[in-house]
Each structure stands twice: as C-alpha cells, then as structure tokens.
Design a protein around this motif. Structure first.
Motif, PDB file in Angstrom:
ATOM      1  N   LEU A 132       1.125  -1.330  -0.178  1.00 30.62           N
ATOM      2  CA  LEU A 132      -0.394  -0.025  -0.720  1.00 30.62           C
ATOM      3  C   LEU A 132       1.030   0.857  -0.368  1.00 30.62           C
ATOM      4  CD1 LEU A 132      -2.398   1.933   0.145  1.00 30.62           C
ATOM      5  CD2 LEU A 132      -2.693   1.331   3.032  1.00 30.62           C
ATOM      6  N   GLU A 133       0.478   2.171  -1.134  1.00 30.52           N
ATOM      7  CA  GLU A 133       1.190   3.273  -1.340  1.00 30.52           C
ATOM      8  C   GLU A 133       0.620   4.428  -1.587  1.00 30.52           C
ATOM      9  OE1 GLU A 133       4.125   3.237  -4.304  1.00 30.52           O
ATOM     10  OE2 GLU A 133       3.280   1.759  -5.144  1.00 30.52           O
ATOM     11  N   VAL A 134       1.198   5.674  -1.229  1.00 31.25           N
ATOM     12  CA  VAL A 134       0.206   6.804  -1.499  1.00 31.25           C
ATOM     13  C   VAL A 134       0.949   7.552  -2.761  1.00 31.25           C
ATOM     14  CG1 VAL A 134      -0.325   8.909  -0.574  1.00 31.25           C
ATOM     15  CG2 VAL A 134      -0.726   7.209   0.571  1.00 31.25           C
ATOM     16  N   ILE A 135       0.660   7.530  -3.340  1.00 38.80           N
ATOM     17  CA  ILE A 135       1.203   8.222  -5.464  1.00 38.80           C
ATOM     18  C   ILE A 135       0.966   9.746  -5.384  1.00 38.80           C
ATOM     19  CG2 ILE A 135       1.356   5.797  -5.730  1.00 38.80           C
ATOM     20  CD1 ILE A 135      -1.068   6.474  -7.798  1.00 38.80           C
ATOM     21  N   GLY A 136       0.548  10.571  -4.565  1.00 39.36           N
ATOM     22  CA  GLY A 136      -0.184  11.931  -4.407  1.00 39.36           C
ATOM     23  C   GLY A 136      -0.977  12.276  -3.870  1.00 39.36           C
ATOM     24  N   ASN A 137      -1.382  13.943  -3.415  1.00 37.51           N
ATOM     25  CA  ASN A 137      -2.349  13.961  -3.082  1.00 37.51           C
ATOM     26  C   ASN A 137      -3.498  15.102  -3.802  1.00 37.51           C
ATOM     27  OD1 ASN A 137      -1.145  13.583  -0.058  1.00 37.51           O
ATOM     28  ND2 ASN A 137       0.118  15.388  -0.202  1.00 37.51           N
ATOM     29  N   THR A 138      -4.174  14.949  -3.135  1.00 36.06           N
ATOM     30  CA  THR A 138      -5.847  15.405  -4.113  1.00 36.06           C
ATOM     31  C   THR A 138      -5.714  17.232  -3.794  1.00 36.06           C
ATOM     32  OG1 THR A 138      -7.347  15.126  -2.092  1.00 36.06           O
ATOM     33  CG2 THR A 138      -7.221  13.086  -3.521  1.00 36.06           C
ATOM     34  N   LEU A 139      -6.513  18.032  -4.049  1.00 36.21           N
ATOM     35  CA  LEU A 139      -6.479  19.203  -4.121  1.00 36.21           C
ATOM     36  C   LEU A 139      -7.225  19.102  -2.866  1.00 36.21           C
ATOM     37  CD1 LEU A 139      -8.833  20.056  -7.329  1.00 36.21           C
ATOM     38  CD2 LEU A 139      -6.150  20.226  -6.386  1.00 36.21           C
ATOM     39  N   MET A 144      -3.980   9.479  -2.619  1.00 33.87           N
ATOM     40  CA  MET A 144      -4.402   8.489  -3.753  1.00 33.87           C
ATOM     41  C   MET A 144      -3.791   7.803  -2.880  1.00 33.87           C
ATOM     42  SD  MET A 144      -6.521   9.906  -5.576  1.00 33.87           S
ATOM     43  CE  MET A 144      -5.941   9.037  -7.095  1.00 33.87           C
ATOM     44  N   ASP A 145      -4.494   6.359  -2.408  1.00 35.25           N
ATOM     45  CA  ASP A 145      -3.952   5.322  -2.542  1.00 35.25           C
ATOM     46  C   ASP A 145      -3.925   4.451  -3.671  1.00 35.25           C
ATOM     47  OD1 ASP A 145      -3.844   5.951   0.349  1.00 35.25           O
ATOM     48  OD2 ASP A 145      -6.099   5.743   0.892  1.00 35.25           O
ATOM     49  N   PHE A 200      -1.035  -6.749  -9.807  1.00 34.88           N
ATOM     50  CA  PHE A 200      -2.221  -5.912 -10.253  1.00 34.88           C
ATOM     51  C   PHE A 200      -1.890  -4.532  -9.571  1.00 34.88           C
ATOM     52  CE2 PHE A 200      -4.150 -10.489 -10.944  1.00 34.88           C
ATOM     53  CZ  PHE A 200      -5.363  -9.944 -11.552  1.00 34.88           C
ATOM     54  N   HIS A 201      -2.710  -3.714 -10.211  1.00 36.23           N
ATOM     55  CA  HIS A 201      -1.996  -2.562  -9.618  1.00 36.23           C
ATOM     56  C   HIS A 201      -3.523  -2.070  -9.643  1.00 36.23           C
ATOM     57  CE1 HIS A 201       2.227  -1.711 -10.034  1.00 36.23           C
ATOM     58  NE2 HIS A 201       1.559  -3.096 -11.495  1.00 36.23           N
ATOM     59  N   ILE A 202      -4.080  -1.292  -8.359  1.00 33.66           N
ATOM     60  CA  ILE A 202      -5.192  -1.128  -7.802  1.00 33.66           C
ATOM     61  C   ILE A 202      -6.210   0.250  -6.750  1.00 33.66           C
ATOM     62  CG2 ILE A 202      -7.490  -1.769  -6.460  1.00 33.66           C
ATOM     63  CD1 ILE A 202      -5.875  -4.810  -7.236  1.00 33.66           C
ATOM     64  N   VAL A 203      -6.895   1.027  -7.852  1.00 30.78           N
ATOM     65  CA  VAL A 203      -6.737   2.451  -7.408  1.00 30.78           C
ATOM     66  C   VAL A 203      -8.450   2.322  -6.630  1.00 30.78           C
ATOM     67  CG1 VAL A 203      -7.172   4.735  -7.105  1.00 30.78           C
ATOM     68  CG2 VAL A 203      -5.260   3.335  -8.240  1.00 30.78           C
ATOM     69  N   PRO A 204      -9.160   2.075  -5.445  1.00 28.62           N
ATOM     70  CA  PRO A 204     -10.382   1.572  -5.504  1.00 28.62           C
ATOM     71  C   PRO A 204     -10.822   2.635  -5.000  1.00 28.62           C
ATOM     72  CG  PRO A 204      -8.688   1.283  -3.564  1.00 28.62           C
ATOM     73  CD  PRO A 204      -8.260   1.561  -4.188  1.00 28.62           C
ATOM     74  N   ASN A 205     -10.492   4.788  -5.165  1.00 32.18           N
ATOM     75  CA  ASN A 205     -11.437   5.584  -5.246  1.00 32.18           C
ATOM     76  C   ASN A 205     -10.144   6.375  -5.886  1.00 32.18           C
ATOM     77  OD1 ASN A 205     -12.763   8.309  -4.370  1.00 32.18           O
ATOM     78  ND2 ASN A 205     -13.234   6.889  -2.667  1.00 32.18           N
ATOM     79  N   MET A 206     -10.791   6.858  -6.967  1.00 33.35           N
ATOM     80  CA  MET A 206      -9.441   7.513  -7.166  1.00 33.35           C
ATOM     81  C   MET A 206     -10.525   8.614  -7.378  1.00 33.35           C
ATOM     82  SD  MET A 206      -7.588   6.779 -10.025  1.00 33.35           S
ATOM     83  CE  MET A 206      -7.947   8.261 -11.368  1.00 33.35           C
ATOM     84  N   ASN A 207     -11.093   9.669  -6.028  1.00 32.99           N
ATOM     85  CA  ASN A 207     -12.114  10.679  -6.708  1.00 32.99           C
ATOM     86  C   ASN A 207     -12.235  10.341  -4.570  1.00 32.99           C
ATOM     87  OD1 ASN A 207     -12.779  13.145  -6.101  1.00 32.99           O
ATOM     88  ND2 ASN A 207     -14.224  12.846  -8.360  1.00 32.99           N
ATOM     89  N   PRO A 208     -11.075  10.471  -3.970  1.00 28.79           N
ATOM     90  CA  PRO A 208     -11.665  11.143  -2.610  1.00 28.79           C
ATOM     91  C   PRO A 208     -12.288  12.714  -2.195  1.00 28.79           C
ATOM     92  CG  PRO A 208      -9.407  10.000  -2.899  1.00 28.79           C
ATOM     93  CD  PRO A 208      -9.932  10.230  -3.872  1.00 28.79           C
TER      94      PRO A 208
END
Length: 375
Positions: A132-139, A144-145, A200-208
């Motif tokens: 599990l990693e954070v690849i960036g932040n939202t506004l 972004m998990d 597998f690369h999985i982003v469960p929520n693209m829009n937190p």
C-alpha cells in the motif's frame, strides 16, 4: 424532527421541514460545477410518522433519465440498504417512507464513506502479497491510495483496476470490496493462479475529495476526472495525473475502470472500440472478456449498453479510450445500475452493495480466461 447532511458524503438542503408529510428539500451542486444528483441525509425523530420528502430541484439534475423507475435507498444501521417508495413527477422527486426507528438515512445509492475506504485498504495491506502506497495528494490534501498485489517478473502481465472516478457512483467501491476479497483469498484457486500470472495495481477510490464532499461527478474543483485523461494536470486533476504517471511506469496489459450508470438498469461493459489504435486483437479480447463474464455472472449481459463509437472517433479524454489508445491494451469501463438489474430484479433491495461485491468477485474469472492472451 431533525434533518442533517453534516457527515461524510452528506448532501441535502432543507427548505422546509415543519410538516413531516410536506418536507421540501434540494440537492446541492458539486462545488464549481452544475452537476448534481447525489443526495445523502439523515432524519431523526420521526419513528412511526409517515414522511413525504420532495426534492424540488430534481428536474435540473445531471441525468433526468435516472429518475423514472428509480427508488431511493434507506437504512437504519448504515449496513443494510433497502429501497423505498419514490415518485418522479413534474420535476420533483418525492420519497415516501414511515421510519420504524428513531433515525433513518436516505441516499441516492448505498454510501461508501472515506472511513470505510480506509478500513478497506488497511485490511488489504495485511496480506503478504500487498503493498500500500500513497502516490500523490488530492486538491483537498487527501491521499491517493494505490494497492499493488504481487511483484513484477518476466512474463507477468500488468493489470490496472480503478474505481469511483465519479464519486456518487458508490457501487464502484462496493464492487472493489468483492474484487479484493476474492483476489486476496488464498483458498481461491482462481485468485492464486491469477496472482502467479499477473501483477495488479488497484486504485479503490479515484476521487476521495468528491466522495467526502457529497459530489455526484467531480473532484473538489468541479472537474470531471473522466474527461481529463488527455490533459491531466496537478492544478485541475491531480488524481488522474498521479495515476497516469504510475501507469506509464508500469505499462498496462488490461485496464478495468468501474462506474455506475444512472439510467440503464443493467450491468454492461463499454470498450475502447473508437480509439484510433483499436484493432482486431483488441476486439477479440474485449469480446472474450464480456463472454467469459456472462458465464461467470448472470448479473452481467451484453444486449444493453452504450452505443459503440465509430472507428477513430473516440473521446480520448475518457479513461478507457485514452488507455486503449496509448497503451494498446484491453481497456474497459464496467457500468452498474443505480436502479436495479432488470434481468434479475430484487423488489426489496434493488441493485445492492452485496450484488456489487459478487459481481466484483466474478471478474476474476474472465481475467484468468484472458490473462495469457494479453500480449
């Protein structure tokens, strides 16, 4: 009687709640945009009292075809969501319900909170094969998990699965629960073989941000992420920007983007047929995936869906079209209904979180059927 939306993903404005049988409500627009349709609110102090709740601006919502034959969701425990009597007439959506408990929640579809999202990724990282990693932040500064299942090696395929670009499409993250639950089940032979053959690369929520704010379709700035793939930027769409950068690092053999459709009462897949680089192999893989999913789940079908783009005419700002074109991979959008599956209707629950989870789990079967053919 008390009505509030002051919680994660809440969205409603109360115009008048003096009389329980004449409650007047409005849905707020997504910040910075004209989109609205998602609602989520709580009513307390009305046990045994017939409620009539009129959403008066429903006639200006984003997808008017989503209202006919629609029934709103309600819950007493925020786990089991059932459907309530709902009518759409003259631009007004009216919910009728007599609560059997002091507090009841109502929503456009069963909500999926950011707290539940955090529970999901915390559970998933407990598996030995998961990073599990954070690849960036939202506004809004949320994370972004990204979940990575497995280690790359020679011959392994690269599969990307993303969900909830449109935050009001909560069925997408319920789908993720089922997908991850099966993929990480060490007693499931399909999952074990798939993890041997693919990363597998999985982003469960693209829009937190949109999820927490109670938006239907956009991020904190009012940007529709699924129209940003050809122009993603840190200023407008960091969610897409960071995910796409990682995709370019890993490459893609298969991409599956999970959504919900307001109008169509079916589960279906839209492919990248209109992308300039779409070819006969891409068509064969797309057809193979849909056929295998039909076998894996009677909740899936191919008779109903979106019109197919003519060759070379696809909108490349859309995730599936962009990925199919840039990576020449099998890219797909899986859509689920807000209403019900008309082929297998459920009068009490409609299309539900549990059915989302089961459809998510079923997608491992077509992935296994095609994984060796993806290159």
């Amino acid at each position: 009687m008390h009505i509030t939306d002051a919680f994660d993903s809440g969205n409603i404005d109360v115009l008048d709640a003096a009389q329980p049988d004449q409650i007047r409500l409005e849905i707020r627009k997504d910040n910075g945009s004209d989109f609205y349709q998602w609602f989520h609110f709580r009513v307390t102090g009305a046990a045994g009292t017939p409620l009539s709740m009129a959403i008066e601006n429903a006639g200006g919502a984003a997808y008017l075809e989503g209202w006919p034959d629609y029934r709103a969701c309600a819950s007493y425990d925020r786990e089991t969501w059932f459907r309530v009597d709902t009518r759409y007439e003259n631009g007004v959506l009216t919910l009728h319900h007599t609560p059997q408990a002091d507090t009841v929640w109502f929503a456009y579809f069963a909500p999926y909170s950011m707290e539940r999202h955090l529970d999901l990724i915390a559970w998933a990282q407990g598996h030995a094969d998961v990073q599990l990693e954070v690849i960036g932040n939202t506004l809004d500064g949320q994370s972004m998990d990204l979940l990575t299942v497995g280690e790359p090696s020679a011959g392994k395929r690269t599969l990307w699965v993303t969900a909830r670009q449109h935050p009001g499409e909560t069925m997408a993250e319920w789908w993720m629960e089922g997908f991850l639950g099966r993929l990480l089940d060490d007693q499931d032979p399909v999952a074990r073989v798939l993890r041997d053959k693919a990363v597998f690369h999985i982003v469960p929520n693209m829009n937190p941000d949109g999820s927490k704010r109670g938006h239907l379709r956009t991020n904190a700035k009012g940007v529709n992420l699924n129209r940003e793939w050809d122009k993603a930027s840190q200023e407008n769409s960091p969610e897409v920007f960071h995910v796409l950068n990682r995709m370019r690092e890993t490459g893609i053999d298969l991409a599956l983007d999970i959504h919900g459709d307001e109008a169509l009462p079916y589960n279906f897949i839209a492919g990248g047929e209109g992308a300039p680089n779409f070819d006969a192999k891409g068509q064969a893989l797309l057809d193979g995936y849909k056929s295998a999913l039909c076998v894996a789940s009677p909740d899936f079908q191919t008779a109903h869906g979106y019109d197919v783009d003519a060759p070379g005419t696809a909108d490349l700002s859309i995730c599936t079209n962009y990925l199919a074109n840039e990576f020449r991979c099998l890219a797909m959008t899986l859509e689920m209904p807000f209403k019900d599956n008309a082929d297998l209707p459920d009068a009490e629950y409609g299309w539900s979180p549990e059915r989302c989870r089961k459809l998510g789990a079923a997608n491992l079967d077509p992935m296994l059927a095609l994984v060796d053919r993806l290159r």
